[in-house]
Write a protein that holds these residues in place. Structure first.
Motif, short mmCIF file in Angstrom:
data_model
loop_
_atom_site.label_atom_id
_atom_site.label_comp_id
_atom_site.label_asym_id
_atom_site.label_seq_id
_atom_site.Cartn_x
_atom_site.Cartn_y
_atom_site.Cartn_z
N ALA A 28 32.58 7.62 27.29
CA ALA A 28 33.60 8.53 26.63
C ALA A 28 34.29 7.49 25.63
O ALA A 28 35.03 7.86 24.71
CB ALA A 28 34.49 8.94 27.55
N ALA A 29 34.07 6.39 25.61
CA ALA A 29 34.83 5.41 24.44
C ALA A 29 33.75 5.11 23.38
O ALA A 29 32.61 4.77 23.37
CB ALA A 29 35.11 4.04 25.36
N ARG A 30 34.40 5.05 22.17
CA ARG A 30 33.75 4.51 20.99
C ARG A 30 33.27 3.35 21.00
O ARG A 30 31.98 2.73 20.65
CB ARG A 30 34.69 4.84 19.77
CG ARG A 30 34.29 4.33 18.41
CD ARG A 30 35.34 4.20 17.28
NE ARG A 30 34.76 4.21 16.15
CZ ARG A 30 34.44 2.56 15.64
NH1 ARG A 30 34.59 1.69 16.54
NH2 ARG A 30 33.94 2.67 14.45
N ASN A 31 33.98 2.32 21.41
CA ASN A 31 33.61 0.82 21.61
C ASN A 31 34.52 0.01 22.31
O ASN A 31 35.44 0.60 22.83
CB ASN A 31 33.71 0.25 19.98
CG ASN A 31 35.06 0.20 19.55
OD1 ASN A 31 35.41 1.27 19.21
ND2 ASN A 31 35.78 -0.82 19.66
N GLY A 32 34.26 -1.30 22.33
CA GLY A 32 34.88 -2.04 23.15
C GLY A 32 35.10 -2.18 24.74
O GLY A 32 35.58 -3.07 25.33
#
Length: 224
Positions: free
Chosen positions: A169-173
């Motif tokens: 669910a997260a774009r990045n990081g």
């Protein structure tokens, strides 16, 4: 739901069961919308023994069959690092892909724990977290405990650990650690087995897909 693109890069000289197992593990954990295999010309390795065309052919044989578990579609081989020419840098590829897929998509770069232990030697490695998430699998002899990692890498990971669902669910990081990959194979071990004797194909058969082993034997690869 955010689209999820998983990436598996490497020299694949040759592609073996460990590579396929790593891809399959994260296909199941992340259920990505797309999985791309990225054959590289790594700057940290010299003297690739198979040609670009041969490495690509073996990847297509290894991943060109039925979709991996958890995957809706077949895996694709992305040739951008070969076509770019020169040494490959993961950060350059991720910059390109981020522009292509947009800001909303989740990009997850997959690697083994052996690569994570050397992450601080990669070009602009801190920027990777701004461009993608990481999916990292342990393997025998290469553990994911923070005391086994370079201090700078351990510090980055400590604040980024996430579940597979959070990574998707997260774009990045974010970083997803998988401790369930029990396959202990390296391309160096496979090449040594293939060189060992005229019967080496038998020795290496446990490490290679049959169609890849057939290709290696037909093209007399890794004999010297």
């Amino acid at each position: 739901m955010t689209a999820c693109l998983a990436l598996l890069g490497g020299s694949f000289d040759p592609v073996h069961h460990g590579h396929v197992a790593l891809a399959a593990l994260f296909a199941e954990l992340l259920q990505p919308d797309e999985l791309r295999i990225l054959p590289a010309r790594p700057w940290q390795k010299t003297g690739l023994q198979a040609s670009d065309a041969q490495r690509i052919a073996m990847l297509e044989l290894a991943f060109g069959g039925a979709p991996l578990a958890g995957m809706k579609n077949q895996v694709t081989v992305d040739l951008r690092e070969i076509e770019r020419g020169g040494a490959s840098y993961t950060v350059d590829t991720l910059r390109e892909l981020r522009k292509e897929v947009g800001d909303a998509a989740s990009i997850v770069f997959l690697m083994g724990a052996d690569q994570l232990q050397q992450l601080d030697t990669w070009r602009d490695w801190h920027e990777l977290f701004a461009l993608c998430n990481l999916g990292v699998a342990a393997r025998p002899g290469y553990e994911l405990d923070q005391d086994k990692l370079p201090p700078a890498v351990a510090q980055e990971l400590s604040q980024r650990l996430a579940t597979p669902a959070q990574v998707r669910a997260a774009r990045n990081g974010k970083v997803c650690l998988a401790r369930s990959l029990a396959v202990d194979i390296s391309a160096t071990q496979v090449r040594n087995a293939l060189r060992a004797s005229s019967e080496a194909g038998t020795d290496a058969s446990a490490c290679l897909m049959p169609q890849v082993l057939d290709y290696i034997q037909q093209h007399n690869l890794y004999k010297s």
